[in-house]
Enzyme design. Structure first.
Site, mmCIF file in Angstrom:
data_model
loop_
_atom_site.group_PDB
_atom_site.id
_atom_site.type_symbol
_atom_site.label_atom_id
_atom_site.label_comp_id
_atom_site.label_asym_id
_atom_site.label_seq_id
_atom_site.Cartn_x
_atom_site.Cartn_y
_atom_site.Cartn_z
ATOM 1 N N ARG A 79 0.035 -19.021 4.919
ATOM 2 C CA ARG A 79 -0.551 -17.915 5.325
ATOM 3 C C ARG A 79 -1.562 -18.441 6.310
ATOM 4 O O ARG A 79 -1.786 -17.413 7.469
ATOM 5 C CB ARG A 79 -1.163 -17.256 4.113
ATOM 6 N N THR A 122 -4.790 2.480 10.560
ATOM 7 C CA THR A 122 -4.629 3.899 10.243
ATOM 8 C C THR A 122 -3.817 3.733 8.900
ATOM 9 O O THR A 122 -3.009 3.000 8.659
ATOM 10 C CB THR A 122 -3.632 4.642 11.295
ATOM 11 N N HIS A 123 -4.644 4.541 7.969
ATOM 12 C CA HIS A 123 -4.066 4.458 6.507
ATOM 13 C C HIS A 123 -3.612 5.663 5.912
ATOM 14 O O HIS A 123 -4.578 6.715 6.211
ATOM 15 C CB HIS A 123 -5.016 3.733 5.671
ATOM 16 N N GLY A 157 -11.295 -6.829 3.556
ATOM 17 C CA GLY A 157 -10.579 -6.186 2.071
ATOM 18 C C GLY A 157 -9.527 -5.320 2.625
ATOM 19 O O GLY A 157 -9.008 -5.445 3.657
ATOM 20 N N ASP A 159 -8.079 -2.175 3.158
ATOM 21 C CA ASP A 159 -8.492 -0.830 3.383
ATOM 22 C C ASP A 159 -9.729 -0.357 3.123
ATOM 23 O O ASP A 159 -10.235 0.577 2.453
ATOM 24 C CB ASP A 159 -7.291 0.310 2.913
HETATM 25 C C1 GAR Z 1 1.832 5.019 8.625
HETATM 26 O O1 GAR Z 1 1.742 6.167 7.742
HETATM 27 C C2 GAR Z 1 0.652 4.070 8.454
HETATM 28 O O2 GAR Z 1 -0.607 4.826 8.071
HETATM 29 C C3 GAR Z 1 1.110 3.412 7.268
HETATM 30 O O3 GAR Z 1 2.602 2.849 7.666
HETATM 31 C C4 GAR Z 1 3.120 4.294 8.355
HETATM 32 C C5 GAR Z 1 3.668 3.736 9.538
HETATM 33 O O4 GAR Z 1 4.256 4.584 10.247
HETATM 34 N N1 GAR Z 1 0.533 2.267 6.833
HETATM 35 C C6 GAR Z 1 -0.020 1.686 5.744
HETATM 36 O O5 GAR Z 1 0.572 2.036 4.761
HETATM 37 C C7 GAR Z 1 -0.863 0.383 5.894
HETATM 38 N N2 GAR Z 1 -1.515 0.320 4.557
HETATM 39 P P1 GAR Z 1 4.917 4.331 11.674
HETATM 40 O O6 GAR Z 1 5.658 3.347 11.438
HETATM 41 O O7 GAR Z 1 5.940 5.406 11.687
HETATM 42 O O8 GAR Z 1 3.722 4.513 12.398
#
Ligand code: GAR
Length: 217
Positions: A79, A122-123, A157, A159
């Protein structure tokens, strides 16, 4: 824009260099690419980096003429080696701001040492609820009536970084994971575009009284 995010109005005319990290279909990346077509938005997507060679997001980047790199975890000894390769791939694009838009891995210490303070994620939940890669499923399983989307600064961390913006989304009685996640993504994309554009145009700072709070001028 000044790296590190301090608001410097004299830098406002410069277009911010964005590098976007992706693992999936890339609808958030698509929204950023579309926004970047407007010169007034203030930023250009100068590189897209993925840990998944098959990510649909890479096709969106290529179609927009944006350079792409793939840095798979399993192509590296461990990693730490992957973290360093990912860091170099991102730095090669000389980003002012890095956006994790559906990037499903934790960035590591090397990445944060070089890029920390100018990375947003973005979460699909209202942080600090439901961290990790299954947030819509976890929200549904918990039975919450409201969830949403969060843009946050990235720290070491899962999120846990300071919150930049949040939008709430109601959970409906007949939601399944797919329907809930789609409704979250429908608010997530415009929020991400708005926040990244404001950060690019005006910079950002953390509250002097609460470092958990990000202030956008
Ligand atoms: C989004 O909803 C983003 O928030 C999430 O993956 C999706 C990607 O959608 N991310 C996570 O869950 C990270 N913890 P996309 O590929 O259509 O942009």
């Amino acid at each position: 824009m000044a790296a590190g995010g301090t608001a410097t109005p004299e830098d406002a005319p410069d277009r911010t260099r964005l590098v976007v990290l992706v693992s999936g279909t890339g609808t958030n990346l698509g929204a950023l690419l579309e926004a970047a077509q407007d010169p007034a938005w203030g930023a250009d997507v100068v590189g897209v980096v993925s840990d998944q060679a098959a990510a649909g997001a890479l096709g969106r980047a290529r179609a927009a003429g944006v350079p792409t790199d793939v840095v798979p975890l399993d192509a590296h000894a461990d990693r730490s080696a992957w973290d360093q390769a990912l860091t170099q791939a991102v730095l090669a694009h000389e980003p002012d701001l890095v956006v994790l838009a559906g990037f499903m891995r934790l960035v590591g210490p090397a990445f944060l040492a070089r890029l920390g303070g100018r990375v947003v994620n973005t979460h699909p939940a209202l942080s600090p609820s439901f961290p990790g890669v299954r947030a819509p499923a976890d929200a549904l399983a918990y039975g919450v009536r409201v969830t949403g989307a969060t843009v946050l600064l990235v720290d070491e961390g899962v999120d846990t970084g300071a919150v930049v913006a949040q939008t709430a989304v109601p959970v409906l009685d007949d939601d399944d994971v797919a329907s809930l996640h789609e409704r979250i993504k429908a608010v997530e994309r415009p929020m991400l575009v708005d926040v990244v554009g404001r950060m690019a145009r005006h910079g950002w700072s953390t509250s002097p009284t609460n470092p958990r709070k990000v202030l956008l001028p």
